[in-house]
Enzyme design. Structure first.
Site, mmCIF file in Angstrom:
data_model
loop_
_atom_site.group_PDB
_atom_site.id
_atom_site.type_symbol
_atom_site.label_atom_id
_atom_site.label_comp_id
_atom_site.label_asym_id
_atom_site.label_seq_id
_atom_site.Cartn_x
_atom_site.Cartn_y
_atom_site.Cartn_z
ATOM 1 N N HIS A 108 45.918 38.899 47.936
ATOM 2 C CA HIS A 108 45.039 40.016 48.280
ATOM 3 C C HIS A 108 43.598 39.558 48.527
ATOM 4 O O HIS A 108 42.904 40.118 49.365
ATOM 5 C CB HIS A 108 45.091 41.116 47.211
ATOM 6 C CG HIS A 108 44.263 40.866 45.993
ATOM 7 N ND1 HIS A 108 44.717 40.150 44.910
ATOM 8 C CD2 HIS A 108 42.986 41.244 45.664
ATOM 9 C CE1 HIS A 108 43.790 40.101 43.993
ATOM 10 N NE2 HIS A 108 42.720 40.758 44.413
ATOM 11 N N HIS A 156 36.250 36.499 43.757
ATOM 12 C CA HIS A 156 36.203 36.882 42.348
ATOM 13 C C HIS A 156 37.334 36.292 41.506
ATOM 14 O O HIS A 156 37.353 36.475 40.282
ATOM 15 C CB HIS A 156 36.147 38.416 42.192
ATOM 16 C CG HIS A 156 37.331 39.142 42.757
ATOM 17 N ND1 HIS A 156 37.448 39.443 44.093
ATOM 18 C CD2 HIS A 156 38.447 39.646 42.168
ATOM 19 C CE1 HIS A 156 38.574 40.098 44.310
ATOM 20 N NE2 HIS A 156 39.199 40.232 43.152
ATOM 21 N N HIS A 157 38.274 35.585 42.136
ATOM 22 C CA HIS A 157 39.302 34.859 41.377
ATOM 23 C C HIS A 157 39.158 33.346 41.537
ATOM 24 O O HIS A 157 40.080 32.594 41.205
ATOM 25 C CB HIS A 157 40.700 35.300 41.810
ATOM 26 C CG HIS A 157 41.069 36.681 41.345
ATOM 27 N ND1 HIS A 157 41.200 37.003 40.004
ATOM 28 C CD2 HIS A 157 41.329 37.825 42.038
ATOM 29 C CE1 HIS A 157 41.521 38.286 39.894
ATOM 30 N NE2 HIS A 157 41.597 38.799 41.107
ATOM 31 N N LYS A 160 44.356 44.372 49.018
ATOM 32 C CA LYS A 160 45.552 44.892 48.349
ATOM 33 C C LYS A 160 46.314 45.892 49.215
ATOM 34 O O LYS A 160 47.463 46.232 48.896
ATOM 35 C CB LYS A 160 45.171 45.538 47.016
ATOM 36 C CG LYS A 160 44.924 44.523 45.916
ATOM 37 C CD LYS A 160 44.733 45.185 44.564
ATOM 38 C CE LYS A 160 44.554 44.131 43.468
ATOM 39 N NZ LYS A 160 44.301 44.745 42.152
ATOM 40 N N ASP A 209 34.892 42.271 37.431
ATOM 41 C CA ASP A 209 36.318 42.483 37.678
ATOM 42 C C ASP A 209 37.121 42.272 36.396
ATOM 43 O O ASP A 209 37.986 43.093 36.054
ATOM 44 C CB ASP A 209 36.804 41.533 38.775
ATOM 45 C CG ASP A 209 38.274 41.747 39.107
ATOM 46 O OD1 ASP A 209 38.619 42.852 39.565
ATOM 47 O OD2 ASP A 209 39.080 40.820 38.911
ATOM 48 N N HIS A 248 36.104 44.975 47.261
ATOM 49 C CA HIS A 248 36.607 43.672 46.827
ATOM 50 C C HIS A 248 38.128 43.577 46.861
ATOM 51 O O HIS A 248 38.682 42.492 47.019
ATOM 52 C CB HIS A 248 36.078 43.331 45.423
ATOM 53 C CG HIS A 248 36.848 43.973 44.315
ATOM 54 N ND1 HIS A 248 36.788 45.327 44.045
ATOM 55 C CD2 HIS A 248 37.715 43.448 43.411
ATOM 56 C CE1 HIS A 248 37.576 45.598 43.034
ATOM 57 N NE2 HIS A 248 38.150 44.481 42.613
ATOM 58 N N ASP A 249 38.815 44.696 46.713
ATOM 59 C CA ASP A 249 40.284 44.697 46.696
ATOM 60 C C ASP A 249 40.884 45.265 47.975
ATOM 61 O O ASP A 249 42.058 45.660 47.977
ATOM 62 C CB ASP A 249 40.801 45.501 45.495
ATOM 63 C CG ASP A 249 40.991 44.645 44.256
ATOM 64 O OD1 ASP A 249 40.918 43.400 44.366
ATOM 65 O OD2 ASP A 249 41.209 45.210 43.171
#
Length: 222
Positions: A101, A125-126, A76, A154, A72-73
């Protein structure tokens, strides 16, 4: 069996075990850039897959959720390490760079055919149903339950981890944050209740996964 195909390479078929191993490999590349992120993706993968199981997802979809947690990241990797490790509040410009990201996660996974569901779970997820999240400002039905499971995982994992700018939060503090988040979204609130009802088990599961991850990190940096 997941069939993934890059626009540059031929189709490759992954078993669920291969998916998990690939996800673990990716999570190490993502998280091992600094001490404070060394266990983050492992914790989210464990919590998200368990929340999915508790919601009645089948074994295959829980495996997809775990894989999505691991990657998921991945976006980044495009964020400067000095921003990720900064011990104080980010400037507006740094915050904008950090928020990018999730866009990069979406773009990286977009290059692999057959990853549509994983891409959305990982990259959204944001987001929130009001359309005020990032990177795309999606809303309503575009935000699937799977995306919200990843979001809950998260937030929970981030709040209960130590960060350069604050200590880990306790259960009361965690749910005070959740009580202020996406209150208009009944599906999200149901997932938070599921988290609360299984809090101790999920904390224990996250700790086991992250203890293993920190051991791998310490071996890596020796």
């Amino acid at each position: 069996m997941l069939s993934a195909k890059s626009k540059y390479y031929k189709s490759i078929e992954f078993t669920t075990d291969m998916m998990i191993q690939l996800g673990l490999f990716c999570s190490r590349i993502i998280d091992f850039r600094c001490h404070f992120t060394a266990t983050h993706s492992s914790g989210i993968a464990a919590v998200a897959s368990e929340l999915a199981r508790l919601k009645g997802y089948n074994h295959y979809d829980c495996t997809l959720m775990r894989f999505a947690g691991y990657v998921h990241d991945i976006g980044k990797l495009a964020v400067p390490i000095e921003i990720i490790e900064k011990p104080s509040k980010l400037t507006d410009e740094e915050c904008s760079l950090m928020k990018m990201h999730t866009y990069y996660t979406h773009q990286i996974l977009s290059d692999i055919e057959g990853m549509d569901t994983v891409r959305k779970w990982a990259a959204y997820h944001h987001e929130n149903i009001k359309g005020t999240g990032y990177p795309f400002g999606i809303k309503d039905k575009e935000m699937s339950e799977g995306c919200k499971i990843m979001k809950v995982a998260d937030i929970f994992t981030a709040l209960t981890e130590e960060r350069p700018y604050r200590p880990a939060m306790n259960e009361k503090e965690v749910f005070e944050i959740f009580d202020e988040t996406d209150q208009e979204d009944d599906e999200f609130k149901d997932l938070v209740k599921l988290l609360k009802d299984n809090y101790e088990d999920l904390v224990a599961m996250r700790e086991v996964e992250q203890t293993d991850a920190i051991c791998r990190y310490e071996i890596f940096i020796e």
